[in-house]
Design a protein around this motif. Structure first.
Motif, PDB file in Angstrom:
ATOM      1  N   ASN A 294      -0.025  -5.317  -8.869  1.00 11.54           N
ATOM      2  CA  ASN A 294      -1.420  -5.716  -8.693  1.00 11.54           C
ATOM      3  C   ASN A 294      -1.492  -7.037  -7.931  1.00 11.54           C
ATOM      4  N   LYS A 295      -2.643  -7.664  -7.979  1.00 10.72           N
ATOM      5  CA  LYS A 295      -2.871  -8.901  -7.232  1.00 10.72           C
ATOM      6  C   LYS A 295      -1.853  -9.978  -7.589  1.00 10.72           C
TER       7      LYS A 295
ATOM      8  N   MET B 281       5.600  -4.019   0.533  1.00 10.26           N
ATOM      9  CA  MET B 281       4.553  -3.345  -0.212  1.00 10.26           C
ATOM     10  C   MET B 281       3.378  -2.979   0.688  1.00 10.26           C
ATOM     11  N   LYS B 282       2.755  -1.869   0.386  1.00 11.82           N
ATOM     12  CA  LYS B 282       1.516  -1.498   1.052  1.00 11.82           C
ATOM     13  C   LYS B 282       0.465  -1.204   0.002  1.00 11.82           C
ATOM     14  N   ILE B 283      -0.789  -1.266   0.390  1.00 11.30           N
ATOM     15  CA  ILE B 283      -1.868  -0.978  -0.548  1.00 11.30           C
ATOM     16  C   ILE B 283      -1.824   0.504  -0.919  1.00 11.30           C
TER      17      ILE B 283
ATOM     18  N   PRO C 129      -5.003  -4.690  -4.685  1.00 14.49           N
ATOM     19  CA  PRO C 129      -5.426  -6.099  -4.662  1.00 14.49           C
ATOM     20  C   PRO C 129      -6.518  -6.434  -5.670  1.00 14.49           C
TER      21      PRO C 129
ATOM     22  N   LEU D 278      10.520  -5.544  -5.573  1.00 19.78           N
ATOM     23  CA  LEU D 278       9.072  -5.394  -5.558  1.00 19.78           C
ATOM     24  C   LEU D 278       8.689  -3.940  -5.780  1.00 19.78           C
TER      25      LEU D 278
ATOM     26  N   PHE E 158       0.827  -1.827  -4.037  1.00 20.97           N
ATOM     27  CA  PHE E 158       0.032  -2.716  -4.866  1.00 20.97           C
ATOM     28  C   PHE E 158      -1.440  -2.405  -4.658  1.00 20.97           C
TER      29      PHE E 158
ATOM     30  N   ASP F  54       4.837 -12.505  -4.368  1.00 18.67           N
ATOM     31  CA  ASP F  54       5.876 -11.574  -3.929  1.00 18.67           C
ATOM     32  C   ASP F  54       7.140 -12.257  -3.423  1.00 18.67           C
TER      33      ASP F  54
ATOM     34  N   LYS G 163       1.333  -9.422  -5.613  1.00 17.06           N
ATOM     35  CA  LYS G 163       1.153  -9.730  -4.196  1.00 17.06           C
ATOM     36  C   LYS G 163       1.137 -11.232  -3.949  1.00 17.06           C
ATOM     37  N   GLU G 164       0.478 -11.971  -4.823  1.00 15.25           N
ATOM     38  CA  GLU G 164       0.361 -13.419  -4.639  1.00 15.25           C
ATOM     39  C   GLU G 164       1.690 -14.139  -4.855  1.00 15.25           C
TER      40      GLU G 164
END
Length: 264
Positions: A223-224, A2-4, A242, A236, A240, A230, A227-228
């Motif tokens: 979302n966050k 994933m990337k922002i 954050p 996935l 995402f 993953d 990510k937390e």
């Protein structure tokens, strides 16, 4: 990996549809905040068609379609499609439930798990059975999973519930199950193929029960919470943001509306 999510990821894309989970994706800490509701209205004003895809009850979904600026709601993880039709509310059952065999399974499960903590909206569920994860002890959770295995009942986990399904579908598969109906009801363009629809859609989710959605839509955003956690996901989202829940949704919509074409 994933990337922002950023404007570069959608530059020049033509996007017309939003498919989104609700709990902890549009809401945050169990509540709908002004920023997320405003984002839904902005999406509608910019010609997006929003389809909610929730593990929540039919009762909640009925309120969403009446009160929120959305085009359709698929409730109870794929069991029921609810939409507006000339000012009236239309309810369409998933064809995989048409033989009615789920009713006996549901009664058996409710009977065998009377002592377990049902979700607070269980009374408003027509098809599935949901349990509050926060009130399930590790021992009870193990017992519940064993019962589900014995009854051959599939289940999905959201951020707050264990949702037991009464049919052979996932949230992602439900979009395909209802695709032609959504076209017939003008939620999706009548000329759209499924592959074309997928390419014009941005999908949102926050938990393991959204994995089937992430696997279908290349432009998917978590979302966050995703990510937390993953490392626990099999599939996935591609991107995402954050931030938590509806804050991430509102942020993503600002990016979308500023940097992509939403007019056919």
């Amino acid at each position: 990996m994933m990337k922002i999510f950023s404007s570069e990821d959608i530059e020049g894309k033509s996007l017309y549809y939003i498919v989104s989970d609700v709990d902890d994706t549009i809401t945050k800490n169990g509540r709908l905040y002004p920023s997320a509701l405003s984002a839904l209205y902005k999406a509608e004003a910019n010609n997006f068609k929003t389809i909610l895809l929730t593990g929540g009850s039919s009762g909640w979904a009925d309120a969403y379609i009446r009160q929120w600026p959305v085009s359709a709601v698929i409730a109870e993880s794929g069991a029921l499609l609810i939409l507006k039709d000339n000012g009236k509310i239309k309810y369409i059952e998933n064809k995989k439930l048409e033989d009615g065999s789920y009713q006996e399974k549901r009664r058996a499960l409710l009977s065998e798990t009377k002592s377990f903590p049902f979700s607070s909206d269980q009374y408003a569920r027509i098809y599935d059975v949901a349990y509050e994860k926060a009130f399930l002890s590790p021992k009870d959770r193990e017992k519940l999973i064993n019962i589900l295995s014995e009854l051959s009942l599939p289940y999905l986990e959201s951020s707050i519930h264990i949702n037991v399904l009464m049919g052979p579908y996932t949230k992602g598969e439900a979009v395909l199950d209802f695709f032609e109906t959504l076209k017939d009801e003008d939620v999706i363009n009548r000329k759209e193929s499924f592959s074309s629809f997928v390419s014009k859609t941005v999908a949102f989710g926050d938990s393991r029960n959204d994995e089937s959605v992430f696997s279908i839509f290349p432009l998917s955003i978590g979302n966050k919470n995703v990510k937390e956690k993953d490392s626990t996901f099999v599939s996935l989202p591609s991107f995402f943001i954050p931030l938590e829940g509806g804050d991430a949704f509102a942020c993503a919509l600002d990016i979308l509306l500023s940097h992509c074409n939403t007019k056919e």
